[in-house]
Scaffold this active site. Sequence first.
Site, mmCIF file in Angstrom:
data_model
loop_
_atom_site.group_PDB
_atom_site.id
_atom_site.type_symbol
_atom_site.label_atom_id
_atom_site.label_comp_id
_atom_site.label_asym_id
_atom_site.label_seq_id
_atom_site.Cartn_x
_atom_site.Cartn_y
_atom_site.Cartn_z
ATOM 1 N N GLU A 272 0.849 -1.199 0.000
ATOM 2 C CA GLU A 272 0.000 0.000 0.000
ATOM 3 C C GLU A 272 0.883 1.247 0.000
ATOM 4 O O GLU A 272 1.908 1.313 0.681
ATOM 5 C CB GLU A 272 -0.875 -0.003 1.253
ATOM 6 N N LYS A 352 -9.813 1.666 -1.447
ATOM 7 C CA LYS A 352 -9.809 1.336 -0.030
ATOM 8 C C LYS A 352 -11.129 1.819 0.544
ATOM 9 O O LYS A 352 -11.500 2.992 0.388
ATOM 10 C CB LYS A 352 -8.629 2.015 0.664
ATOM 11 N N CYS A 386 -5.018 -2.887 3.457
ATOM 12 C CA CYS A 386 -4.605 -2.642 4.828
ATOM 13 C C CYS A 386 -5.766 -2.696 5.822
ATOM 14 O O CYS A 386 -6.237 -3.769 6.170
ATOM 15 C CB CYS A 386 -3.870 -1.301 4.899
#
Length: 538
Positions: A272, A352, A386
């Site tokens: 990321e 995300k 993440c």
Amino acid sequence: MSETSTRERARLTLRHAGIADIPAIVALSERVYGRDNGYTAEMLNGQIAQFPQGVFVAFYDDVAVGYCGTFRIDERTAMAPHRWLEISGGGYASRHLSTGDWLYGMEVCVDPDHRGLRIGRRLYELRKRLCQELRLKGIVFGGRLPGFSRRARAYGGDVRAYVADVCAGRIRDRALSFQLRNGFELIGVLPGYLPQDAESAGYAAHLVWRNPKIDPGADPRGTARPLPDSVRVATVQYQQRRVASFEEFATQVEYFVDIAADYRADFVVFPELFTLQLLSVENKPLSPVDSLLALTGYTERFAQLLCELAVRHNINIIGGSHPTRTSDDADGKVRNICYVALRDGSLHTRDKLHPTPNERTWWGIGGGDSAQAIMTDCGPIGVMICYDSEFPELGRHLVDQGAMILFVPFCTDTREGYLRVRYCSQARAVENQCYVVLSGNVGNLPGVNNFDIQYAQSCILTPCDFPFARDGVAADTTPNVEQVAFADLRLNDLTVARNDGTVQNLNDRRHDLYSLSWARRPASRVAVPEQTQPPENA
């Protein structure tokens, strides 16, 4: 065009549905059921990923006018009382069993304006033909009873008496009578099958069609969905170091892509926000928000770099993530987007969904609103960036769409932050019986504004059962050292574990008690970055 060629062009075609047909089927289901009750792109993605042989679509003059969804299931589950939501896995066909000896008919819908073309009958015939080709015992499903609500008072609310009269031919029900004429046999009534079906008062007729071409006592000899025997993945634990230009950054990225390709990996994964390295090109005293906006200027070149490398090196690239300002961001926020470049040259983007408190506060990053699996030449995959891995709903949503490998690019600054991602990713592997691949940044850039410290131990995680690595870890790296880890992942081991493992987390879900329902939103955009320019003098 000649008269002969005009006649030769078919106006009505029926065939297996593919990923490209999903928008047309979504539009069809919304015409039939309304926007709030139609199928979503994610549901259809899951159906096609789980059992592509069982999904059919009919086109008339290039418009989708019919759709049929089917999956395989075991006899005990199919014949027991059930509801549509639980047996269909919420509409994703996620309860498909490659060893199932019955076909379950979860859906047939036809455009109301084209119901005079016998499209429904044609789709039923395709379903029967599939059942015979796979040598399955038959077809089972819950059929609507649209005439019951009008006659419920006359029958004192007794649905079984109503069904008995339809079967005896004393009255007619437009759905059940049709099914009986087409060779289906009534074996019972399913209460609460589809509660929102007011015409049927939530009831359904439990119907079966028995395959006349097999011995009822014989074992089915169907063919399972073909999967690659093994998928090799490479995760890059990427060290941050100063670069003088985008070209120098591109050279480093290509080095790792080339290494993974030399080892014949099918996927290579980057961390990321590994493009934060580009802040060192011209390190200016900018605020965190302005630094992030400066990075968005590299978006177009970064996406083009990944596509070129994927094709040139014949490898699928999970391009970590990169801050991106997209053309449809009405809120003006930057998104943290993972770019996935496949070796056929196509580019896919996944936002995300869960920005961390720091991302929201300091960088002004906004979250995406949809999560679709991506179809690759190694089967469907999913991406969780993440913090996304710490929310179990997302992993389950992607696996319901057929994903067997979940990729988790991450960026953490401390061991505590890393372990949150690691432990949650291991939980996703166990509860979804899938593989999870983590890739993080290491190294620091002293003197570069708005660049934090890094901590990572990238790894490739498996379920915890006999076919897999002893500790549920297929490959691991040394913490905070630049490294590439490889593992060969056998997709068939997942199929075996899901159907016949020590525990069977997916099959043993209590669909009768709970379900996962995602908000209905427009299908994910194929994010097209704004035509931004790189920072001056970059």
